[in-house]
Design a protein around this motif. Structure first.
Motif, mmCIF file in Angstrom:
data_model
loop_
_atom_site.group_PDB
_atom_site.id
_atom_site.type_symbol
_atom_site.label_atom_id
_atom_site.label_comp_id
_atom_site.label_asym_id
_atom_site.label_seq_id
_atom_site.Cartn_x
_atom_site.Cartn_y
_atom_site.Cartn_z
ATOM 1 N N MET A 163 1.160 -1.352 -0.142
ATOM 2 C CA MET A 163 -0.162 0.115 -0.019
ATOM 3 C C MET A 163 1.026 1.256 -0.013
ATOM 4 N N ILE A 164 0.414 1.983 -0.804
ATOM 5 C CA ILE A 164 1.268 3.406 -0.842
ATOM 6 C C ILE A 164 0.289 4.552 -0.330
ATOM 7 N N GLN A 165 0.760 5.215 0.461
ATOM 8 C CA GLN A 165 -0.033 6.471 1.029
ATOM 9 C C GLN A 165 0.466 7.810 0.543
ATOM 10 N N VAL A 166 -0.684 8.565 0.096
ATOM 11 C CA VAL A 166 0.191 10.089 -0.424
ATOM 12 C C VAL A 166 -0.082 11.051 0.740
ATOM 13 N N CYS A 167 1.102 11.464 1.075
ATOM 14 C CA CYS A 167 1.118 12.474 2.041
ATOM 15 C C CYS A 167 1.089 14.002 1.347
ATOM 16 N N LEU A 168 0.016 14.593 1.220
ATOM 17 C CA LEU A 168 -0.144 15.874 0.295
ATOM 18 C C LEU A 168 0.742 16.966 0.654
ATOM 19 N N ASN A 169 0.789 17.464 1.648
ATOM 20 C CA ASN A 169 1.540 18.723 1.923
ATOM 21 C C ASN A 169 2.253 18.923 3.141
ATOM 22 N N GLY A 170 1.965 18.295 4.284
ATOM 23 C CA GLY A 170 2.694 18.268 5.690
ATOM 24 C C GLY A 170 2.800 19.831 6.197
ATOM 25 N N VAL A 191 2.564 22.563 -3.858
ATOM 26 C CA VAL A 191 2.272 22.118 -2.471
ATOM 27 C C VAL A 191 0.838 22.495 -2.204
ATOM 28 N N PRO A 192 -0.126 21.588 -2.160
ATOM 29 C CA PRO A 192 -1.454 22.143 -2.065
ATOM 30 C C PRO A 192 -1.931 22.584 -0.330
ATOM 31 N N LEU A 193 -2.404 23.973 -0.489
ATOM 32 C CA LEU A 193 -2.447 24.582 0.913
ATOM 33 C C LEU A 193 -4.246 24.603 1.149
ATOM 34 N N SER A 194 -4.898 24.893 0.021
ATOM 35 C CA SER A 194 -6.437 25.117 0.069
ATOM 36 C C SER A 194 -6.970 24.014 0.174
ATOM 37 N N ILE A 244 4.396 8.556 0.038
ATOM 38 C CA ILE A 244 5.341 9.308 -0.715
ATOM 39 C C ILE A 244 4.316 10.498 -1.016
ATOM 40 N N GLY A 245 5.012 11.738 -1.016
ATOM 41 C CA GLY A 245 4.170 12.956 -1.444
ATOM 42 C C GLY A 245 5.004 14.177 -1.093
ATOM 43 N N LEU A 246 4.491 15.335 -1.223
ATOM 44 C CA LEU A 246 5.331 16.710 -1.227
ATOM 45 C C LEU A 246 5.629 16.841 0.349
ATOM 46 N N GLU A 247 4.743 16.328 1.393
ATOM 47 C CA GLU A 247 5.186 16.521 2.656
ATOM 48 C C GLU A 247 6.730 15.883 2.923
ATOM 49 N N ASP A 248 6.799 14.673 2.243
ATOM 50 C CA ASP A 248 8.311 14.112 2.535
ATOM 51 C C ASP A 248 9.316 14.460 1.562
ATOM 52 N N LEU A 294 10.222 16.946 -2.089
ATOM 53 C CA LEU A 294 9.621 17.712 -3.331
ATOM 54 C C LEU A 294 10.468 17.233 -4.739
ATOM 55 N N PHE A 295 11.470 16.419 -4.528
ATOM 56 C CA PHE A 295 12.094 15.934 -5.850
ATOM 57 C C PHE A 295 11.830 14.379 -6.284
ATOM 58 N N LEU A 296 11.906 14.213 -7.359
ATOM 59 C CA LEU A 296 11.737 12.817 -7.983
ATOM 60 C C LEU A 296 12.978 12.176 -7.909
ATOM 61 N N PRO A 297 12.994 10.833 -7.900
ATOM 62 C CA PRO A 297 14.286 10.145 -7.674
ATOM 63 C C PRO A 297 15.337 10.510 -8.795
ATOM 64 N N ASP A 298 15.143 11.093 -9.901
ATOM 65 C CA ASP A 298 16.145 11.383 -10.805
ATOM 66 C C ASP A 298 16.676 12.800 -10.636
ATOM 67 N N GLY A 299 15.924 13.597 -9.491
ATOM 68 C CA GLY A 299 16.427 14.791 -9.170
ATOM 69 C C GLY A 299 15.616 15.978 -9.682
ATOM 70 N N ARG A 300 14.756 15.536 -10.600
ATOM 71 C CA ARG A 300 13.905 16.705 -11.213
ATOM 72 C C ARG A 300 12.897 16.937 -9.961
ATOM 73 N N ARG A 301 12.627 18.300 -9.757
ATOM 74 C CA ARG A 301 11.486 18.885 -9.042
ATOM 75 C C ARG A 301 10.032 18.104 -9.376
ATOM 76 N N ALA A 302 9.474 17.630 -8.415
ATOM 77 C CA ALA A 302 8.181 17.064 -8.877
ATOM 78 C C ALA A 302 7.073 18.114 -8.986
ATOM 79 N N ALA A 303 6.197 17.897 -10.138
ATOM 80 C CA ALA A 303 5.028 18.789 -10.406
ATOM 81 C C ALA A 303 3.856 18.701 -9.635
ATOM 82 N N SER A 304 3.751 17.473 -8.909
ATOM 83 C CA SER A 304 2.449 17.283 -8.206
ATOM 84 C C SER A 304 2.723 15.847 -7.369
ATOM 85 N N ASN A 305 1.746 15.719 -6.440
ATOM 86 C CA ASN A 305 1.664 14.507 -5.564
ATOM 87 C C ASN A 305 1.627 13.375 -6.750
#
Length: 253
Positions: free
Chosen positions: A1-8, A18-21, A207-211, A213-224
């Motif tokens: 099971m993979i849980q997404v942690c949206l924002n932290g 990072v979703p805030l609203s 996994i998620g933007l709480e934990d 901000l970057f993808l495994p290849d080092g690029r910045r993630a555009a979304s959860n």
């Protein structure tokens, strides 16, 4: 099971992804679930973007997310959102819309009382056990331990070269836990090595933007959703991110 942690506890300074609203949380949750996330973990926010346990903010976040996904949704009860343990319990008791589960960091003052208040209301408890704290020891001695939904084994080591070994050490500490599932995850530079170790060990993870901000290849993630898709595919981890130091993943704007 993979849980997404949206924002932290992240803020707008961590990037527009990072979703805030409540609306942004719902949109991000829908994308992540479509990408394969089986659960959602979210930190409700004040209008200024700070973590809060207020009944209004919790209700708004949960209602918005549940309108677009049909998976369990949990929230944090981190002490930074309400430092006073008594007020934290009062907040939980005042919630008008209840999450499916809530995380309780066992090293924080008042953890037992907060967990008891959640269980009294029928909210399942994720026991947050951070490496490098006395949380694991306190949890193992707790009468609430057998009733926890799961253990959130949180590796605080953000060094990509040592985080996996830190994960092994934390799991060894938790070997005495019986009958409680373990969800293992890391943070920033340690997030992807720890996730890879969790998957190889047959453990739940997140996994998620709480934990991170970057993808495994080092690029910045555009979304959860992008992070979840990466977690479900082959992990070719290249760290640090391009142009960044090994510990800079979580704090760069």
């Amino acid at each position: 099971m993979i849980q997404v942690c949206l924002n932290g506890p992240r803020s707008a300074a961590d990037g527009a992804a990072v979703p805030l609203s409540p609306g942004a949380m719902a949109e991000s949750a829908a994308g992540a679930v479509a990408a394969g996330a089986a659960e959602v973990h979210v930190h409700p926010k004040t209008p200024c973007g700070d973590d809060t346990l207020s009944p209004r903010a919790v209700a708004q976040a949960l209602t918005a997310i549940r309108a677009v996904v049909d998976v369990p949704v949990g929230v944090s009860t981190g002490a930074w959102a309400e430092p006073d343990p008594g007020r934290r319990v009062d907040r939980v008791r005042s919630w008008t819309v209840l999450p499916d589960h809530a995380s309780v960091n066992w090293h924080e003052p008042g953890a037992e009382s907060v967990a008891a208040a959640l269980m009294e209301r029928g909210v399942a408890v994720e026991a947050g056990l951070w490496s490098g704290t006395d949380g694991p020891r306190r949890f193992l001695a707790s009468t609430s331990a057998p009733r926890a939904l799961r253990v959130l084994a949180e590796v605080m080591d953000t060094d990509p070269d040592t985080a996996e070994e830190s994960a092994r050490s934390l799991l060894a500490e938790l070997a005495a836990v019986r009958g409680v599932p373990v969800l293992l995850h890391g943070e920033d530079g340690g997030a992807w090595p720890v996730l890879r170790h969790a998957l190889a060990s047959g453990l739940d993870t997140r996994i998620g933007l709480e934990d991170v901000l970057f993808l495994p290849d080092g690029r910045r993630a555009a979304s959860n959703a992008e992070l979840v898709r990466a977690a479900r595919g082959p992990l070719d981890i290249r760290w640090p991110p391009r142009g960044h130091g090994p510990h800079s993943g979580g704090g760069d704007p």
